[in-house]
Write a protein that holds these residues in place. Structure first.
Motif, PDB file in Angstrom:
ATOM      1  N   ARG A 145       0.840  -1.211   0.000  1.00  0.00           N
ATOM      2  CA  ARG A 145       0.000   0.000   0.000  1.00  0.00           C
ATOM      3  C   ARG A 145       0.871   1.255   0.000  1.00  0.00           C
ATOM      4  NH1 ARG A 145      -2.636   3.197   3.940  1.00  0.00           N
ATOM      5  NH2 ARG A 145      -1.793   1.982   5.668  1.00  0.00           N
ATOM      6  N   ALA A 146       0.492   2.204  -0.837  1.00  0.00           N
ATOM      7  CA  ALA A 146       1.154   3.513  -0.828  1.00  0.00           C
ATOM      8  C   ALA A 146       0.601   4.312   0.339  1.00  0.00           C
ATOM      9  CB  ALA A 146       0.894   4.241  -2.139  1.00  0.00           C
ATOM     10  N   ASP A 147       1.480   4.918   1.146  1.00  0.00           N
ATOM     11  CA  ASP A 147       1.022   5.683   2.304  1.00  0.00           C
ATOM     12  C   ASP A 147       0.136   6.844   1.842  1.00  0.00           C
ATOM     13  OD1 ASP A 147       1.106   6.248   5.150  1.00  0.00           O
ATOM     14  OD2 ASP A 147       2.205   8.057   4.608  1.00  0.00           O
ATOM     15  N   GLY A 148      -0.945   7.037   2.556  1.00  0.00           N
ATOM     16  CA  GLY A 148      -1.875   8.112   2.207  1.00  0.00           C
ATOM     17  C   GLY A 148      -3.047   7.634   1.379  1.00  0.00           C
ATOM     18  N   PHE A 149      -2.970   6.407   0.836  1.00  0.00           N
ATOM     19  CA  PHE A 149      -4.072   5.833   0.057  1.00  0.00           C
ATOM     20  C   PHE A 149      -4.649   4.681   0.884  1.00  0.00           C
ATOM     21  CE2 PHE A 149      -6.095   3.752  -3.661  1.00  0.00           C
ATOM     22  CZ  PHE A 149      -6.734   4.867  -4.176  1.00  0.00           C
ATOM     23  N   PRO A 150      -5.980   4.589   0.979  1.00  0.00           N
ATOM     24  CA  PRO A 150      -6.543   3.590   1.901  1.00  0.00           C
ATOM     25  C   PRO A 150      -6.431   2.148   1.412  1.00  0.00           C
ATOM     26  CG  PRO A 150      -8.290   4.844   0.814  1.00  0.00           C
ATOM     27  CD  PRO A 150      -7.002   5.481   0.420  1.00  0.00           C
ATOM     28  N   TYR A 151      -6.190   1.941   0.129  1.00  0.00           N
ATOM     29  CA  TYR A 151      -6.178   0.582  -0.419  1.00  0.00           C
ATOM     30  C   TYR A 151      -4.818   0.253  -1.025  1.00  0.00           C
ATOM     31  CZ  TYR A 151     -11.132   1.509   0.003  1.00  0.00           C
ATOM     32  OH  TYR A 151     -12.347   1.863   0.495  1.00  0.00           O
ATOM     33  N   GLY A 152      -4.522  -1.044  -1.081  1.00  0.00           N
ATOM     34  CA  GLY A 152      -3.280  -1.497  -1.677  1.00  0.00           C
ATOM     35  C   GLY A 152      -3.542  -2.618  -2.674  1.00  0.00           C
ATOM     36  N   ALA A 165       7.967   2.254  -5.587  1.00  0.00           N
ATOM     37  CA  ALA A 165       8.887   3.368  -5.319  1.00  0.00           C
ATOM     38  C   ALA A 165       9.284   4.052  -6.640  1.00  0.00           C
ATOM     39  CB  ALA A 165      10.126   2.861  -4.585  1.00  0.00           C
ATOM     40  N   GLU A 166       9.502   3.256  -7.689  1.00  0.00           N
ATOM     41  CA  GLU A 166       9.833   3.834  -9.004  1.00  0.00           C
ATOM     42  C   GLU A 166       8.662   4.665  -9.525  1.00  0.00           C
ATOM     43  OE1 GLU A 166      11.043   0.676 -11.606  1.00  0.00           O
ATOM     44  OE2 GLU A 166      12.874   0.343 -10.455  1.00  0.00           O
ATOM     45  N   GLN A 171       6.181   9.734 -11.054  1.00  0.00           N
ATOM     46  CA  GLN A 171       5.047  10.662 -10.963  1.00  0.00           C
ATOM     47  C   GLN A 171       5.456  12.038 -10.453  1.00  0.00           C
ATOM     48  OE1 GLN A 171       1.857  10.005 -11.936  1.00  0.00           O
ATOM     49  NE2 GLN A 171       2.623   8.043 -12.649  1.00  0.00           N
ATOM     50  N   GLY A 172       6.753  12.229 -10.224  1.00  0.00           N
ATOM     51  CA  GLY A 172       7.227  13.523  -9.734  1.00  0.00           C
ATOM     52  C   GLY A 172       7.049  13.674  -8.239  1.00  0.00           C
ATOM     53  N   GLY A 173       7.079  12.549  -7.511  1.00  0.00           N
ATOM     54  CA  GLY A 173       6.878  12.607  -6.062  1.00  0.00           C
ATOM     55  C   GLY A 173       8.025  13.266  -5.314  1.00  0.00           C
ATOM     56  N   ALA A 174       9.195  13.339  -5.946  1.00  0.00           N
ATOM     57  CA  ALA A 174      10.351  13.888  -5.226  1.00  0.00           C
ATOM     58  C   ALA A 174      11.075  14.929  -6.081  1.00  0.00           C
ATOM     59  CB  ALA A 174      11.308  12.772  -4.819  1.00  0.00           C
ATOM     60  N   PRO A 175      10.393  16.063  -6.360  1.00  0.00           N
ATOM     61  CA  PRO A 175      11.107  17.098  -7.121  1.00  0.00           C
ATOM     62  C   PRO A 175      12.273  17.609  -6.286  1.00  0.00           C
ATOM     63  CG  PRO A 175       9.016  17.938  -6.232  1.00  0.00           C
ATOM     64  CD  PRO A 175       9.057  16.477  -5.917  1.00  0.00           C
ATOM     65  N   LEU A 184       2.312  13.056  -2.510  1.00  0.00           N
ATOM     66  CA  LEU A 184       1.962  12.765  -3.904  1.00  0.00           C
ATOM     67  C   LEU A 184       0.502  12.311  -4.000  1.00  0.00           C
ATOM     68  CD1 LEU A 184       2.845  12.256  -6.890  1.00  0.00           C
ATOM     69  CD2 LEU A 184       3.380   9.913  -6.181  1.00  0.00           C
ATOM     70  N   ILE A 185       0.104  11.421  -3.085  1.00  0.00           N
ATOM     71  CA  ILE A 185      -1.277  10.913  -3.107  1.00  0.00           C
ATOM     72  C   ILE A 185      -2.257  12.068  -2.838  1.00  0.00           C
ATOM     73  CG2 ILE A 185      -2.912   9.336  -1.968  1.00  0.00           C
ATOM     74  CD1 ILE A 185      -0.786   7.809  -3.515  1.00  0.00           C
ATOM     75  N   ALA A 186      -1.890  12.953  -1.920  1.00  0.00           N
ATOM     76  CA  ALA A 186      -2.782  14.080  -1.590  1.00  0.00           C
ATOM     77  C   ALA A 186      -2.951  15.019  -2.779  1.00  0.00           C
ATOM     78  CB  ALA A 186      -2.221  14.843  -0.390  1.00  0.00           C
ATOM     79  N   ARG A 187      -1.982  15.004  -3.703  1.00  0.00           N
ATOM     80  CA  ARG A 187      -2.118  15.852  -4.890  1.00  0.00           C
ATOM     81  C   ARG A 187      -3.019  15.209  -5.937  1.00  0.00           C
ATOM     82  NH1 ARG A 187       3.363  16.817  -3.632  1.00  0.00           N
ATOM     83  NH2 ARG A 187       4.224  15.518  -5.290  1.00  0.00           N
ATOM     84  N   GLY A 188      -3.603  14.045  -5.585  1.00  0.00           N
ATOM     85  CA  GLY A 188      -4.617  13.441  -6.453  1.00  0.00           C
ATOM     86  C   GLY A 188      -4.088  12.398  -7.406  1.00  0.00           C
ATOM     87  N   THR A 189      -2.968  11.751  -7.064  1.00  0.00           N
ATOM     88  CA  THR A 189      -2.401  10.720  -7.943  1.00  0.00           C
ATOM     89  C   THR A 189      -2.609   9.348  -7.312  1.00  0.00           C
ATOM     90  OG1 THR A 189      -0.680  12.336  -8.435  1.00  0.00           O
ATOM     91  CG2 THR A 189      -0.338  10.120  -9.278  1.00  0.00           C
ATOM     92  N   PRO A 190      -3.644   8.593  -7.685  1.00  0.00           N
ATOM     93  CA  PRO A 190      -3.853   7.282  -7.055  1.00  0.00           C
ATOM     94  C   PRO A 190      -2.965   6.211  -7.684  1.00  0.00           C
ATOM     95  CG  PRO A 190      -5.603   7.732  -8.620  1.00  0.00           C
ATOM     96  CD  PRO A 190      -4.677   8.913  -8.670  1.00  0.00           C
ATOM     97  N   PRO A 191      -2.446   5.267  -6.897  1.00  0.00           N
ATOM     98  CA  PRO A 191      -1.661   4.162  -7.476  1.00  0.00           C
ATOM     99  C   PRO A 191      -2.580   3.200  -8.234  1.00  0.00           C
ATOM    100  CG  PRO A 191      -1.866   3.931  -5.102  1.00  0.00           C
ATOM    101  CD  PRO A 191      -2.548   5.208  -5.451  1.00  0.00           C
ATOM    102  N   ALA A 192      -2.035   2.504  -9.218  1.00  0.00           N
ATOM    103  CA  ALA A 192      -2.835   1.578 -10.034  1.00  0.00           C
ATOM    104  C   ALA A 192      -3.150   0.300  -9.256  1.00  0.00           C
ATOM    105  CB  ALA A 192      -2.067   1.239 -11.310  1.00  0.00           C
ATOM    106  N   ASP A 193      -4.241  -0.345  -9.572  1.00  0.00           N
ATOM    107  CA  ASP A 193      -4.620  -1.670  -9.040  1.00  0.00           C
ATOM    108  C   ASP A 193      -4.702  -1.720  -7.517  1.00  0.00           C
ATOM    109  OD1 ASP A 193      -4.543  -2.552 -11.662  1.00  0.00           O
ATOM    110  OD2 ASP A 193      -2.415  -3.085 -11.500  1.00  0.00           O
ATOM    111  N   ALA A 194      -4.952  -0.604  -6.856  1.00  0.00           N
ATOM    112  CA  ALA A 194      -5.007  -0.607  -5.391  1.00  0.00           C
ATOM    113  C   ALA A 194      -6.467  -0.700  -4.951  1.00  0.00           C
ATOM    114  CB  ALA A 194      -4.343   0.655  -4.842  1.00  0.00           C
TER     115      ALA A 194
END
Ligand code: SF4
Length: 355
Positions: A145-152, A165-166, A171-175, A184-194
């Motif tokens: 699970r990506a932190d900040g997203f309720p599902y994994g 992590a890649e 996605q530009g998580g670490a400019p 990153l998740i709070a900016r509205g980028t959900p991970p796939a298949d979670a």
């Protein structure tokens, strides 16, 4: 790192576990090359204080002989993995596989970017900062699970943790090399298949006997080297992010100074940074004050006493925070040491009444 009382040297134990030989060896090295004290951090690392330019090299050699030093600094920073102290053999295996994969990778992750392996009998690390979490669903399945997203997503191998992590980096998580997964998740980028929900945390652990052994609290997360060695005589030590050590397989531990054995001990309500005189930025001696205030902290509440607005002792919100300033103490309710205070410039004599 440099501090008011010398250099601080961090040990990141592999799998969050120290054998009795390693723990006893650390205690000897701390007495010989540090100031005799060991800190347990909120990320379940150990810190040795009071190291000097002359004692640093022999300290590192002593730790290397105990198999506690990585091949290089990059590898040490990448295996930023926190492991549930209630690990079963499967969890230990998952953590070892993940550490090895991270160590071997060349992922340019931010220095604070971390992983949590929380696949013991019940989840316990969901409140502990981490960017990628390995957990169990209610049916025991492994979830990444990506932190900040309720599902994994269903987890099969460490390669998937690295792929997440890649994805974070892509996605530009670490400019500019800084950033966290939750941002990153709070900016509205959900991970796939979670789509899988992890089991919820049932209870925050407290000192006392547990099926795996005995949990003991450390006042302010600090332990004297001799006490550390005494605990190691009872079994392997699991480091925790709650200022507690788990002594594996031990049902009884002697009462020793600085150890907290009872879940109702008021010292468990206290957080305090090193403060004066150990930190040169401190405006007050934080720990002595926190001890004096312990009995005034309501049950179930946390008091954080910080020597300055940096808030190293508890870098998150607390029910009550006292931040030392040149003019006295600022009181912050439900915030961090740097938040806007409700009361400013309080003299120490007024603090019991204010709490
Ligand atoms: S919070 Fe401030 S006073 Fe306390 S250890 Fe950190 S820098 Fe020092």
């Amino acid at each position: 790192m440099e501090s008011g009382d010398g250099w601080i040297t961090r040990i990141r134990p592999h799998g969050g576990r120290l054998s009795p030989v390693q723990a006893t060896g650390i205690a000897s090295a701390v007495r010989e090359h540090g100031n005799g004290l060991i800190d347990l951090t909120g990320r379940a690392n150990l810190q040795i204080r009071g190291v000097t330019p002359a004692s640093h090299a022999p300290l590192i050699e002593a730790l290397r002989a105990l198999d506690l030093i990585d091949a290089d600094i990059g590898a040490e920073q990448r295996h930023n993995v926190i492991v549930t102290p209630f690990a079963d053999p499967e969890t230990d295996g998952l953590a070892a596989e993940l550490e090895a994969a991270l160590t071997a990778s060349a992922l340019p992750l931010p220095s604070k970017f971390g992983f949590a392996v929380d696949t013991g009998p019940a989840p316990v690390l969901q409140d502990i900062p981490a960017d990628i979490r390995l957990e169990r669903g209610a049916d025991g399945s492994l979830i990444l699970r990506a932190d900040g997203f309720p599902y994994g997503a269903l987890y099969r191998s460490a390669a998937e943790a690295l792929a997440l992590a890649e994805w974070f980096l892509a996605q530009g998580g670490a400019p500019e090399g800084r950033g966290r997964m939750a941002g990153l998740i709070a900016r509205g980028t959900p991970p796939a298949d979670a789509m899988l929900a992890p089991a919820p945390v049932l209870q925050t652990p407290a000192p006392g006997p547990v099926p795996q052994g005995m949990l003991v609290g450390l006042e302010f997360g600090q332990i004297e080297a001799g006490t550390f060695a005494t605990l190691a005589a009872f079994g392997p030590l699991r480091v925790t992010p709650w200022r507690m050590l788990l002594i594996e397989g031990s049902a009884k531990i002697p009462a020793l100074p600085g150890l907290i054995a009872e879940p109702g001990d008021p010292r468990l309500r206290l957080r305090a940074c090193t403060g004066a005189p150990g930190c040169r930025h401190a405006h007050a001696a934080t720990r002595a004050l926190a001890r004096r205030l312990a009995s005034h902290v309501p049950k179930g509440r946390v008091l954080h006493v910080s020597g300055c607005a940096k808030g190293c002792g508890w870098p998150r919100a607390a029910d009550l925070t006292l931040t030392a300033t040149p003019e006295g103490f600022d009181l912050i309710r439900g915030g961090c040491a740097s938040d806007i205070p409700q009361l400013r410039g309080l003299p120490p004599a007024r603090l019991p009444e204010v709490l």
